[in-house]
Design a protein around this motif. Structure first.
Motif, PDB file in Angstrom:
ATOM      1  N   GLY A 160      11.144   8.651   0.909  1.00  0.00           N
ATOM      2  CA  GLY A 160      10.059   8.879   1.869  1.00  0.00           C
ATOM      3  C   GLY A 160      10.523   9.432   3.201  1.00  0.00           C
ATOM      4  N   HIS A 161       9.658  10.286   3.807  1.00  0.00           N
ATOM      5  CA  HIS A 161       9.899  10.862   5.130  1.00  0.00           C
ATOM      6  C   HIS A 161      11.283  11.506   5.236  1.00  0.00           C
ATOM      7  CE1 HIS A 161       6.661   7.828   6.099  1.00  0.00           C
ATOM      8  NE2 HIS A 161       6.146   8.942   6.547  1.00  0.00           N
ATOM      9  N   GLY A 162      11.595  12.352   4.273  1.00  0.00           N
ATOM     10  CA  GLY A 162      12.837  13.128   4.328  1.00  0.00           C
ATOM     11  C   GLY A 162      14.096  12.319   4.107  1.00  0.00           C
TER      12      GLY A 162
ATOM     13  N   GLU B  69      12.059   0.687  12.213  1.00  0.00           N
ATOM     14  CA  GLU B  69      11.703   1.978  12.824  1.00  0.00           C
ATOM     15  C   GLU B  69      12.465   3.085  12.104  1.00  0.00           C
ATOM     16  OE1 GLU B  69       9.227   3.322  14.928  1.00  0.00           O
ATOM     17  OE2 GLU B  69      10.304   4.778  13.715  1.00  0.00           O
ATOM     18  N   ASN B  70      11.815   3.666  11.109  1.00  0.00           N
ATOM     19  CA  ASN B  70      12.501   4.665  10.273  1.00  0.00           C
ATOM     20  C   ASN B  70      12.929   5.901  11.058  1.00  0.00           C
ATOM     21  OD1 ASN B  70       9.769   5.278  10.576  1.00  0.00           O
ATOM     22  ND2 ASN B  70       9.515   6.132   8.537  1.00  0.00           N
ATOM     23  N   CYS B  71      12.202   6.224  12.127  1.00  0.00           N
ATOM     24  CA  CYS B  71      12.524   7.460  12.869  1.00  0.00           C
ATOM     25  C   CYS B  71      13.888   7.373  13.558  1.00  0.00           C
ATOM     26  CB  CYS B  71      11.423   7.781  13.867  1.00  0.00           C
ATOM     27  SG  CYS B  71       9.847   8.031  13.029  1.00  0.00           S
TER      28      CYS B  71
ATOM     29  N   GLY C  45       0.849  -1.194   0.000  1.00  0.00           N
ATOM     30  CA  GLY C  45       0.000   0.000   0.000  1.00  0.00           C
ATOM     31  C   GLY C  45       0.880   1.238   0.000  1.00  0.00           C
ATOM     32  N   LEU C  46       0.507   2.240   0.800  1.00  0.00           N
ATOM     33  CA  LEU C  46       1.255   3.502   0.801  1.00  0.00           C
ATOM     34  C   LEU C  46       2.697   3.313   1.261  1.00  0.00           C
ATOM     35  CD1 LEU C  46      -1.340   6.060   2.224  1.00  0.00           C
ATOM     36  CD2 LEU C  46      -0.572   5.773  -0.131  1.00  0.00           C
ATOM     37  N   GLN C  47       2.856   2.779   2.466  1.00  0.00           N
ATOM     38  CA  GLN C  47       4.212   2.676   3.016  1.00  0.00           C
ATOM     39  C   GLN C  47       4.984   1.518   2.376  1.00  0.00           C
ATOM     40  OE1 GLN C  47       5.746   4.822   4.572  1.00  0.00           O
ATOM     41  NE2 GLN C  47       7.387   3.908   5.782  1.00  0.00           N
TER      42      GLN C  47
HETATM   43  N1  LIG Z   1       7.215   4.061   9.378  1.00  0.00           N
HETATM   44  C1  LIG Z   1       6.378   4.983   8.923  1.00  0.00           C
HETATM   45  O1  LIG Z   1       6.676   6.166   8.857  1.00  0.00           O
HETATM   46  C2  LIG Z   1       5.040   4.543   8.470  1.00  0.00           C
HETATM   47  C3  LIG Z   1       4.222   5.392   7.698  1.00  0.00           C
HETATM   48  C4  LIG Z   1       3.010   4.904   7.271  1.00  0.00           C
HETATM   49  C5  LIG Z   1       2.601   3.626   7.603  1.00  0.00           C
HETATM   50  N2  LIG Z   1       3.424   2.836   8.359  1.00  0.00           N
HETATM   51  C6  LIG Z   1       3.055   1.463   8.698  1.00  0.00           C
HETATM   52  O2  LIG Z   1       2.976   0.706   7.497  1.00  0.00           O
HETATM   53  C7  LIG Z   1       1.938  -0.256   7.592  1.00  0.00           C
HETATM   54  C8  LIG Z   1       0.983  -0.067   6.427  1.00  0.00           C
HETATM   55  O3  LIG Z   1       0.476   1.251   6.456  1.00  0.00           O
HETATM   56  P1  LIG Z   1       0.042   1.996   5.110  1.00  0.00           P
HETATM   57  O4  LIG Z   1      -0.085   3.427   5.428  1.00  0.00           O
HETATM   58  O5  LIG Z   1       0.909   1.573   3.989  1.00  0.00           O
HETATM   59  O6  LIG Z   1      -1.410   1.373   4.941  1.00  0.00           O
HETATM   60  P2  LIG Z   1      -2.135   0.937   3.583  1.00  0.00           P
HETATM   61  O7  LIG Z   1      -3.523   0.578   3.985  1.00  0.00           O
HETATM   62  O8  LIG Z   1      -1.909   1.971   2.543  1.00  0.00           O
HETATM   63  O9  LIG Z   1      -1.337  -0.377   3.138  1.00  0.00           O
HETATM   64  C9  LIG Z   1      -1.579  -1.656   3.679  1.00  0.00           C
HETATM   65  C10 LIG Z   1      -1.592  -2.619   2.519  1.00  0.00           C
HETATM   66  O10 LIG Z   1      -1.692  -3.947   3.036  1.00  0.00           O
HETATM   67  C11 LIG Z   1      -2.647  -4.647   2.233  1.00  0.00           C
HETATM   68  N3  LIG Z   1      -3.148  -5.765   3.039  1.00  0.00           N
HETATM   69  C12 LIG Z   1      -4.060  -5.747   4.026  1.00  0.00           C
HETATM   70  N4  LIG Z   1      -4.173  -6.981   4.570  1.00  0.00           N
HETATM   71  C13 LIG Z   1      -3.326  -7.786   3.907  1.00  0.00           C
HETATM   72  C14 LIG Z   1      -2.985  -9.155   3.995  1.00  0.00           C
HETATM   73  N5  LIG Z   1      -3.562  -9.965   4.908  1.00  0.00           N
HETATM   74  N6  LIG Z   1      -2.076  -9.672   3.137  1.00  0.00           N
HETATM   75  C15 LIG Z   1      -1.494  -8.868   2.199  1.00  0.00           C
HETATM   76  N7  LIG Z   1      -1.768  -7.556   2.081  1.00  0.00           N
HETATM   77  C16 LIG Z   1      -2.659  -7.027   2.928  1.00  0.00           C
HETATM   78  C17 LIG Z   1      -3.679  -3.610   1.849  1.00  0.00           C
HETATM   79  O11 LIG Z   1      -4.428  -3.982   0.727  1.00  0.00           O
HETATM   80  C18 LIG Z   1      -2.795  -2.407   1.595  1.00  0.00           C
HETATM   81  O12 LIG Z   1      -2.356  -2.343   0.255  1.00  0.00           O
HETATM   82  C19 LIG Z   1       1.344  -0.073   8.968  1.00  0.00           C
HETATM   83  O13 LIG Z   1       1.953  -0.943   9.846  1.00  0.00           O
HETATM   84  C20 LIG Z   1       1.695   1.352   9.341  1.00  0.00           C
HETATM   85  O14 LIG Z   1       1.768   1.558  10.728  1.00  0.00           O
HETATM   86  C21 LIG Z   1       4.616   3.292   8.785  1.00  0.00           C
END
Ligand SMILES: NC(=O)c1ccc[n+]([C@@H]2O[C@H](COP(=O)([O-])OP(=O)(O)OC[C@H]3O[C@@H](n4cnc5c(N)ncnc54)[C@H](O)[C@@H]3O)[C@@H](O)[C@H]2O)c1
Length: 450
Positions: free
Chosen positions: A379-381, A180-182, A60-62
């Motif tokens: 991502g994130h700077g 933990e990217n931070c 997904g996004l991250q």
């Molecule tokens: N470190 C960071 O700065 C940071 C930033 C954003 C998100 N995150 C973490 O990243 C993770 C995802 O967050 P996101 O923002 O990308 O969310 P998101 O909803 O955009 O992405 C999650 C993805 O997982 C998929 N998914 C859901 N259940 C699944 C499964 N059982 N099997 C396979 N794929 C599955 C979804 O379809 C989606 O594409 C979370 O743990 C979040 O805390 C971290």
């Protein structure tokens, strides 16, 4: 890692002894003996490898951002991708091939298809950025099938799942890393570098947090809106402690000379999400009926085995500017984030903060100096690229990871212990010693390089 896996009761005995014997002297990175360093490396390092073959679960996004990073990092290849949404696996295939690599195998047949990926594919690493509830199932499947595991944060939401990660990593002798990217942000790394140089004296206290207005994101009909809001309905505590804790835990040598011992936690009332729904959805919309357990501001106070204190906060349901606080305080001065500034006794003007940016050239962490150009625009700077780069480098060279499974467990354990403490009106909760006493002899994290 130990051949014999002590049971969970053993940790209570060891943990109890740790509290009584809390007067263990503070150690610095230079204190570890050569034998300790060698023993540490033997426990945690895996044989080196030329190319790291990766299965990515949850693009997904991250996860998508990590896929883009990994495509640019030498010595690794994404050879399989998995997501419940085929549009995201399609995206990932296009992204990998666009970077000039062969198309990865695709797994998009439902929420447990990662098990088939783990069983079928010849991989070195399974890396997941799924919603929180899937991190541990994915990593357990990965380690069971002989792969190293890495996850987005937090690694686990319950103490049982923290133990499951630890026991599995020890049993299968695999890395289980929380990404933990931070920890790789420039102010955090600079504060760490300055801590190692002794500029703040002996550290006594730290503060961290995740203070981010996520109200709009939690109510979106896509991405995190599909799962993150549900945790606010279910849990009252700090569900996202690792961004704030990771950097300060490194400075305080958590699991490497000290450890989290106990915690008290309290939450404010819950108003923000209810108010947001009322202001943004029409009369009769189901969102306006939703109830949220999570107090809008959660504050936890952790005591370490050496008696140090760490305040960690969570606030994602109220209007406010972003902050992770990022404060470390010692006998000679302190560093504080948002805005990033520092104060060292005898340097600069008395009582006046120094803008951290003005001393970057002097105190920048070497890894940042080495990676600034390569990580620009990621991502994130840029910190996400640096963390992915370090993951791949450590695997390729057979080095210990910057964060071990014990760090993943200890930092994630704050979720469950804060929820338990809040439910008991702020009663102190013991934080398990996932290292089973090895925090005393594990050498502190050193200055790592690109
Ligand atoms: N470190 C960071 O700065 C940071 C930033 C954003 C998100 N995150 C973490 O990243 C993770 C995802 O967050 P996101 O923002 O990308 O969310 P998101 O909803 O955009 O992405 C999650 C993805 O997982 C998929 N998914 C859901 N259940 C699944 C499964 N059982 N099997 C396979 N794929 C599955 C979804 O379809 C989606 O594409 C979370 O743990 C979040 O805390 C971290």
């Amino acid at each position: 890692m130990s051949q014999r896996t002590p049971n969970r009761r053993d940790f209570l005995k060891i943990g109890g002894a740790a509290v009584v014997a809390g007067a263990v002297a503070a150690r610095s990175a230079g204190d570890a003996s050569a034998e300790e360093q060698a023993a540490y490396s033997a426990q945690f390092a895996a044989p080196p490898m030329e190319t790291v073959r990766i299965g990515y679960v949850g693009v997904g996004l991250q996860g998508g951002s990590h896929v883009t990073n990994l495509n640019r990092i030498p010595g690794c290849r994404i050879t399989a991708v998995c997501d419940v949404r085929s549009e995201r696996t399609d995206w990932a295939v296009a992204e990998v091939t666009k970077a000039g690599h062969p198309a990865p195998a695709v797994y998009n047949k439902g929420p447990r298809d990662f098990e088939r990926l783990c069983d079928t594919e010849d991989l070195d690493l399974v890396y997941t950025a799924t919603p929180w509830e899937w991190h541990v199932p994915v990593m357990l499947a990965a380690m069971k099938s002989g792969k190293h595991a890495a996850t987005e944060v937090p690694a686990a939401m319950t103490l049982d799942d923290c133990w499951a990660m630890v026991e599995s990593a020890e049993k299968f002798r695999k890395h289980c890393v929380m990404m933990e990217n931070c920890n790789y942000d420039w102010p955090a790394m600079m504060a760490f570098n300055m801590t190692r140089q002794g500029l703040f004296g002996e550290l006594l206290h730290a503060e961290g947090g995740y203070l981010h207005d996520l109200r709009g994101i939690k109510f979106e009909n896509r991405n995190e809106g599909l799962w993150r809001r549900a945790w606010s309905q279910r849990l009252n505590g700090n569900v996202y402690p690792t961004h704030g804790l990771g950097p300060v835990a490194n400075c305080l040598d958590i699991n490497r000379g000290d450890r989290f011992d106990s915690l008290v936690s309290m939450s404010s009332p819950s108003r923000g999400l209810q108010d947001w729904a009322r202001d943004h959805f029409p009369e009769g919309a189901p969102q306006r009926q939703e109830k949220f357990a999570m107090g809008d501001v959660n504050t936890s106070l952790i005591k370490t085995a050496l008696g140090k204190t760490i305040m960690v906060q969570h606030c994602t349901n109220l209007p406010r500017p972003y902050s992770r606080i990022n404060l470390i305080q010692g006998t000679k001065g302190l560093f504080s984030g948002y805005p990033h500034r520092l104060y060292i006794e005898g340097r600069g003007r008395a009582d006046q903060w120094v803008d951290a940016a003005t001393v970057r050239a002097e105190f920048e962490h070497p890894l940042w100096k080495e990676m600034a150009e390569r990580s620009a625009g990621a991502g994130h700077g840029g910190m996400d690229f640096i963390e992915d780069y370090r993951l791949i480098k450590c695997l390729r060279e057979g080095l210990p990871m910057d964060m071990t499974v014990y760090d993943a467990a200890a930092l994630s354990a704050i979720v469950d212990t804060s929820v338990r403490s809040v439910a008991k009106n702020g009663q102190p909760m013991a934080i398990p010693d996932f290292t089973r006493g090895r925090w005393r002899t594990t050498p502190p994290l050193g200055i790592v390089h690109a």
